[in-house]
Design an enzyme around this catalytic site. Structure first.
Site, PDB file in Angstrom:
ATOM      1  N   ARG A 150      -1.212  -5.023  -7.683  1.00 16.06           N
ATOM      2  CA  ARG A 150      -0.083  -5.952  -7.777  1.00 16.06           C
ATOM      3  C   ARG A 150      -0.086  -6.577  -9.175  1.00 16.06           C
ATOM      4  O   ARG A 150      -0.457  -7.754  -9.338  1.00 16.06           O
ATOM      5  CB  ARG A 150      -0.179  -7.056  -6.712  1.00 16.06           C
ATOM      6  CG  ARG A 150      -0.173  -6.553  -5.279  1.00 16.06           C
ATOM      7  CD  ARG A 150      -0.314  -7.728  -4.296  1.00 16.06           C
ATOM      8  NE  ARG A 150      -1.528  -8.492  -4.538  1.00 16.06           N
ATOM      9  CZ  ARG A 150      -2.731  -8.180  -4.065  1.00 16.06           C
ATOM     10  NH1 ARG A 150      -2.865  -7.101  -3.305  1.00 16.06           N
ATOM     11  NH2 ARG A 150      -3.786  -8.922  -4.332  1.00 16.06           N
ATOM     12  N   ARG A 244     -14.240   3.473  -1.645  1.00 15.80           N
ATOM     13  CA  ARG A 244     -12.922   3.011  -2.075  1.00 15.80           C
ATOM     14  C   ARG A 244     -11.782   3.870  -1.529  1.00 15.80           C
ATOM     15  O   ARG A 244     -10.694   3.336  -1.247  1.00 15.80           O
ATOM     16  CB  ARG A 244     -12.851   2.996  -3.607  1.00 15.80           C
ATOM     17  CG  ARG A 244     -13.862   2.089  -4.285  1.00 15.80           C
ATOM     18  CD  ARG A 244     -13.688   0.647  -3.898  1.00 15.80           C
ATOM     19  NE  ARG A 244     -14.562  -0.235  -4.682  1.00 15.80           N
ATOM     20  CZ  ARG A 244     -14.729  -1.522  -4.426  1.00 15.80           C
ATOM     21  NH1 ARG A 244     -14.101  -2.080  -3.416  1.00 15.80           N
ATOM     22  NH2 ARG A 244     -15.540  -2.251  -5.172  1.00 15.80           N
ATOM     23  N   GLN A 247     -11.417   2.969   2.087  1.00 16.06           N
ATOM     24  CA  GLN A 247     -10.885   1.609   2.146  1.00 16.06           C
ATOM     25  C   GLN A 247      -9.379   1.577   1.887  1.00 16.06           C
ATOM     26  O   GLN A 247      -8.631   0.856   2.571  1.00 16.06           O
ATOM     27  CB  GLN A 247     -11.609   0.729   1.133  1.00 16.06           C
ATOM     28  CG  GLN A 247     -11.214  -0.731   1.160  1.00 16.06           C
ATOM     29  CD  GLN A 247     -12.027  -1.569   0.179  1.00 16.06           C
ATOM     30  OE1 GLN A 247     -12.876  -1.052  -0.545  1.00 16.06           O
ATOM     31  NE2 GLN A 247     -11.770  -2.858   0.151  1.00 16.06           N
ATOM     32  N   THR A 264     -25.282  -2.067   3.814  1.00 17.83           N
ATOM     33  CA  THR A 264     -25.314  -3.178   2.868  1.00 17.83           C
ATOM     34  C   THR A 264     -26.773  -3.378   2.490  1.00 17.83           C
ATOM     35  O   THR A 264     -27.622  -3.497   3.371  1.00 17.83           O
ATOM     36  CB  THR A 264     -24.757  -4.470   3.496  1.00 17.83           C
ATOM     37  OG1 THR A 264     -23.418  -4.246   3.923  1.00 17.83           O
ATOM     38  CG2 THR A 264     -24.795  -5.616   2.502  1.00 17.83           C
ATOM     39  N   THR A 367     -17.817  -9.968  -4.682  1.00 18.52           N
ATOM     40  CA  THR A 367     -18.206  -9.434  -5.987  1.00 18.52           C
ATOM     41  C   THR A 367     -18.035 -10.486  -7.080  1.00 18.52           C
ATOM     42  O   THR A 367     -16.971 -11.080  -7.230  1.00 18.52           O
ATOM     43  CB  THR A 367     -17.361  -8.197  -6.320  1.00 18.52           C
ATOM     44  OG1 THR A 367     -17.439  -7.279  -5.229  1.00 18.52           O
ATOM     45  CG2 THR A 367     -17.854  -7.520  -7.581  1.00 18.52           C
ATOM     46  N   GLU A 381     -13.408  -1.852 -10.996  1.00 17.01           N
ATOM     47  CA  GLU A 381     -12.881  -2.642 -12.113  1.00 17.01           C
ATOM     48  C   GLU A 381     -13.152  -1.972 -13.451  1.00 17.01           C
ATOM     49  O   GLU A 381     -12.282  -1.924 -14.322  1.00 17.01           O
ATOM     50  CB  GLU A 381     -13.516  -4.026 -12.102  1.00 17.01           C
ATOM     51  CG  GLU A 381     -13.213  -4.853 -10.878  1.00 17.01           C
ATOM     52  CD  GLU A 381     -14.158  -6.024 -10.752  1.00 17.01           C
ATOM     53  OE1 GLU A 381     -13.887  -7.070 -11.376  1.00 17.01           O
ATOM     54  OE2 GLU A 381     -15.170  -5.898 -10.038  1.00 17.01           O
TER      55      GLU A 381
END
Length: 434
Positions: A150, A244, A247, A264, A367, A381
């Site tokens: 976005r 990802r 997800q 995790t 994160t 990122e």
């Protein structure tokens, strides 16, 4: 006794140790040569066996009660005793290990209590995790990821009012060193209208802090923000591994599911709230125009000293790098001061609806990226969603993690006039899907 009143230990390796000087004294659960798990304290290059020390009569009073609560293979009962028990144990440990301690010869003669940290000791989860909640309080990460999807509106309207979180999977939390099996799931290939099933191809890490809950609350009650810090037993490092591509297909409308629940990883040592006390700071001021937290999330003391100054580091080593004896490559160096909400605010928000928190519950911070290149806490990122590559010293490049890659998280607290302390490592190596 405080960080400044005792400076050196008779345990030589503790003096100036990168992670575990006398001023740290984190707790964990270990086993030796296949023995039953037992509690210990890291000091220098050693583990201090609390059960053996208890049997030798080195603890009495409140400190003895605290140690007895650790001697059941997990720290839940100890966490449930609250701050007074942690303080009593810490003060006794400082006495035992301070340079010139009159009991030094007694401890040294019974060497079974002081075990080599890296020899035959296997580390376990420090507590039985009944519930795990992962938050999203790293605002730089939220903005960086939001811009990918976005560009004109990276943060959703609720972000600056609500500490965003989701309920994670407690059953797949594992200690540092556990292999990370590449998960399988549904993904939607680019340009397609129907999903396929197979191994994740966009595997990522997330640089986070883990927050251990001490005393909980009764169902129907809430923990007030002014009391919330008293319910935090300590911190660890946490890697919220993320698939990802899985997800991206599954997260709407309810959020992550199989893309997060496969594993995790946490560092095995609990750095107590008391050890972190010298590294508290004021919560960074919100940018002009941001809303003030609602009253149930706002406390002057928490705003004045509720943040923590913890340097956070991510390193990567590949199979090829290890074959070439190349050192691990730093991917990011960030800091916990990038948290938009304090840890106390997370506790207050989580319980405000009457949700019961219990000793040994675990929170993930989300994160913790910084605003600049070199500070990003995920490959998503760093590579802008796979549009760019990360170049490695071996000549390899990465967009996302490949089999054989190992991620290493480290953390350090530094302050002028105080001994620096660390968290130990949080490691995980990716192995092929079955």
């Amino acid at each position: 006794m405080t960080q400044t009143s005792i400076t050196r230990s008779w345990v030589a390796s503790a003096n100036g140790h990168a992670d575990f000087p006398l001023q740290n004294l984190p707790l964990g659960i270990f086993s030796l040569n296949g023995s039953a798990p037992r509690s210990g304290v890291a000091i220098g290059e050693h583990i201090f066996d609390l059960q053996a020390a208890l049997d030798a009569g080195l603890f009495d009073g409140a400190a003895r009660t605290a140690v007895e609560a650790t001697c059941c293979g997990h720290l839940n009962a100890f966490f449930d005793l609250g701050r007074s028990a942690r303080v009593a144990l810490r003060e006794r440990l400082l006495e035992l290990f301070a340079e010139g301690c009159t009991l030094q010869s007694k401890i040294e003669l019974q060497s079974a209590k002081l075990l080599p940290l890296a020899a035959d000791c296997q580390m376990h989860l420090p507590a039985k995790v009944n519930d795990y909640t992962d938050f999203y309080v790293g605002i730089e990460h939220a903005q960086n990821v939001g811009k990918l999807f976005r560009p004109d509106n990276p943060l959703l309207p609720n972000y600056k009012y609500v500490p965003i979180g989701y309920h994670g999977r407690a059953s797949t939390i594992r200690p540092s060193g556990t292999d990370v099996r590449r998960p399988k799931g549904q993904t939607l290939p680019a340009g397609q209208t129907e999903p396929t099933f197979g191994p994740c191809s966009r595997l990522d890490y997330e640089l986070e802090l883990g927050i251990w809950i001490g005393q909980g609350n009764e169902m129907g009650d809430s923990i007030a923000i002014v009391d919330a810090a008293e319910h935090i037993a300590g911190l660890c490092l946490l890697n919220d591994w993320s698939a990802r591509d899985i997800q991206a297909w599954e997260y709407q409308p309810l959020g992550p599911f199989l893309s997060k629940s496969f594993i995790t990883t946490i560092s095995p040592w609990v750095v107590t709230a008391e050890a972190l006390e010298p590294f508290r700071k004021a919560q960074p001021a919100r940018p002009e125009g941001d809303p003030q937290p609602l009253p149930y999330l706002l406390d002057k003391r928490d705003q004045a000293a509720g943040a923590l100054d913890i340097e956070l580091e991510v390193l990567l080593t590949t199979a090829a790098m290890r074959e070439q004896d190349l050192p691990a490559h730093r991917l990011a160096l960030s800091n916990s001061l990038h948290m938009y909400w304090t840890v106390a605010q997370l506790v207050a928000h989580h319980s405000v609806n009457g949700c019961q928190l219990q000793a040994g519950d675990l929170f993930g911070s989300g994160t913790l990226s910084g605003p600049e290149a070199g500070q990003f806490g995920s490959l998503l990122e760093m590579t802008e969603g796979g549009k760019k590559v990360v170049e490695l010293p071996s000549g390899e490049v990465r967009k996302f993690l490949e089999d054989g890659d190992e991620i290493i998280l480290r953390a350090r607290c530094r302050r002028e006039g105080f001994a620096s302390i660390g968290f130990g490592e949080c490691r995980g190596t990716v192995v092929a899907a079955r």
